[in-house]
Design an enzyme around this catalytic site. Structure first.
Site, PDB file in Angstrom:
ATOM      1  N   ASP A   1    -119.505  -8.988  -0.502  1.00 52.25           N
ATOM      2  CA  ASP A   1    -120.186  -8.100  -1.434  1.00 52.25           C
ATOM      3  C   ASP A   1    -120.811  -8.899  -2.578  1.00 52.25           C
ATOM      4  O   ASP A   1    -120.180  -9.808  -3.129  1.00 52.25           O
ATOM      5  CB  ASP A   1    -119.173  -7.093  -1.986  1.00 52.25           C
TER       6      ASP A   1
ATOM      7  N   GLU B   1    -124.086 -10.256   1.534  1.00 51.60           N
ATOM      8  CA  GLU B   1    -124.971  -9.276   0.914  1.00 51.60           C
ATOM      9  C   GLU B   1    -125.641 -10.011  -0.249  1.00 51.60           C
ATOM     10  O   GLU B   1    -125.077 -10.121  -1.334  1.00 51.60           O
ATOM     11  CB  GLU B   1    -124.204  -8.066   0.381  1.00 51.60           C
TER      12      GLU B   1
END
Length: 529
Positions: free
Chosen positions: A212, A276
């Site tokens: 993330d 990401e």
């Protein structure tokens, strides 16, 4: 427009060609009837994913968390939140997936912790300048009474990226919600904690990690003001859009991933990590997948491309050379838990669904891996969640609808909510529409022409591409995109009128095809004879 591009063919690791299915844990399947998805629920539905034809499943965070950002505010990275089950349930899920031939990727959230994390609670209790506070980014406020934030950075969720600690002169940085304080990755304690977390889950046999905010761990050390172009925005963005971004994509972040690469390489089975990383250029994105760093990075240019042959071609012809230059493998993704579903982005209704299927068929035919988001195989669209039901923290900070609309729980069966989502009888944590009865798994299973059966057929056809060459040529003629990959020809008609259908044997189609290629339709063709 035409061009030739390629992608390095070095390596046979599973992730280079895998189809990965994203499970949003809260919204996939509810095992205990409380209206919230959980690990036992997911485990019970794994045969569905095997039969769909995917290779791996990516799970959003299920760790202990106060759930202010639905699990992306982690209080304990090595335990399961009771809302979702237990560590034993996680072990059962991983073992069952492996028995079914599915790999398991888990989400890792290294940019920030929850405000409930033991480290942050210790930091709040400690004095300025203490070792406890050095794990986070505490700074003195500006102004004579320190009543102004230390810099002008904005939270991705809207508003200032700083919160004051009581009436003191200290503020802490949170690029997301106030309950998600950013870690200071220049502190070696932080780096060591995450190396331990990686090993904890690798020892439990996970196959990989989705990282993330992978581009956000390191900030410019000075924490200087951002030079803004125009007005500050309160719209959900995660970087990659401004000319000056001292909080994103700093060179030192790559040192972190070189350490992680070494840890992953210590384990057998081609363990991997996917970033990401929202970056300003495809070349910057490719730097995350150099041979000694992470293994993949999401291709957000593909997500953001408009419904246009030229737009799709531009992404393909820029992505492949950038990945070739570093020996990386591209990813193709159209939807996830942070963006509007692509059936809605492409116009909604039957037109949007037709276009979504067509774009998916193009994605599945390109070299590299593909990521699917739960429910897209059912043709689900964005849901207009009523304001009183919204739960996304960005909604509360900006007044914008946020991301709830793509997170509404899966419909499995039946003609009214909760559509077999779990044993409960009421609406799940986000209400499902009354009009979903025709979109459930049960309603589409075995039905010729359904979106579910299209996905199953396309994924089965994709398996024949295992030995297809990685080089492609791309051509745009008006509203028609043609991609040639060895013996495979992919044709997409983005126009409003039928287009000539090239000669060849039809291998797969996103919708009915006659002598011509209808509007909003894609096909795969191979040479006849």
């Amino acid at each position: 427009m035409s061009g030739a591009s390629g992608i390095g063919t070095v390596g046979t690791e599973w992730w280079r060609h895998a189809v990965v299915y994203q499970v949003y844990v809260r919204s996939f399947a509810d095992g205990d009837g409380d209206g919230v998805g959980d690990l036992p629920g997911i485990t019970s539905r794994l045969p569905y994913l095997r039969d769909l034809g995917v290779d791996a499943v990516w799970l959003t965070p299920f760790y202990r968390s106060p759930q202010h950002d639905h699990g992306y505010d982690v209080a304990d990275y090595t335990d399961v939140d009771p809302l979702f089950g237990s560590l034993s349930d996680a072990d059962d899920l991983i073992a069952t997936a492996h028995d079914l031939g599915l790999r398991v990727i888990v989400d890792l959230v290294p940019n920030h912790t929850s405000g409930d994390h033991v480290w942050f609670q210790a930091a709040l209790a400690a004095e300025p300048g203490s070792p406890e506070r050095a794990r986070y980014l505490f700074r003195t406020g500006r102004g004579t009474d320190a009543s102004e934030p230390p810099n002008n950075w904005r939270s991705v969720f809207g508003g200032p990226a700083w919160t004051r600690v009581g009436h003191t002169d200290q503020w802490y940085l949170h690029l997301f919600d106030t309950s998600q304080p950013d870690l200071d990755w220049r502190n070696p304690e932080v780096a060591q904690m995450f190396l331990d977390v990686l090993r904890f889950w690798l020892d439990r046999s996970v196959d990989g990690f989705r990282v993330d905010v992978a581009h956000g761990l390191l900030k410019e050390a000075s924490l200087r003001d951002q030079r803004l172009v125009g007005e500050a925005s309160d719209i959900f963005e995660v970087g990659g859009h401004e000319d000056d971004e001292p909080m994103w994509d700093q060179p030192e972040v790559h040192d972190v991933y070189r350490q992680w690469h070494a840890v992953l390489a210590d384990y057998d089975g081609d363990r991997m990590a996917v970033a990401e990383a929202w970056t300003t250029t495809v070349e910057a994105n490719a730097r995350y997948v150099r041979s000694d760093e992470l293994h993949q990075a999401f291709n957000f240019d593909w997500v953001m491309a408009s419904w246009s042959a030229a737009a799709f071609a531009a992404v393909v012809t820029t992505t492949l050379p950038a990945m070739t230059a570093v020996g990386g493998a591209p990813t193709w993704v159209l939807s996830n838990h942070d963006v509007h579903r692509h059936a809605t982005r492409y116009g909604g209704g039957e037109t949007g669904r037709a276009r979504a299927r067509a774009a998916t068929l193009v994605s599945l035919g390109l070299p590299g891996s593909a990521y699917l988001y739960q429910g897209e195989e059912l043709g689900l669209e964005e849901v207009d969640v009523a304001p009183d039901d919204r739960q996304d923290p960005s909604w509360f900070r900006t007044g914008q609808p946020g991301r709830d609309g793509c997170r509404v729980p899966m419909p499995w069966s039946g003609d009214h909510p909760p559509y077999g989502f779990g044993p409960g009888t009421g609406q799940p944590w986000l209400p499902q529409p009354d009009a979903w009865a025709s979109l459930t798994v049960a309603a589409q299973q075995g039905v010729e022409g359904s979106t579910l059966e299209f996905y199953r057929g396309a994924l089965a056809a994709r398996r024949s591409l295992t030995d297809a060459p990685s080089e492609v040529s791309v051509e745009v003629s008006g509203d028609v995109l043609t991609v040639v990959r060895g013996d495979l020809t992919i044709v997409l008609n983005c126009g409003a009128s039928p287009a000539p259908l090239p000669a060849g044997t039809l291998v797969a189609a996103s919708g009915p095809v006659g002598e011509d290629l209808p509007a909003d339709t894609a096909v795969w063709l191979t040479p006849t004879g």
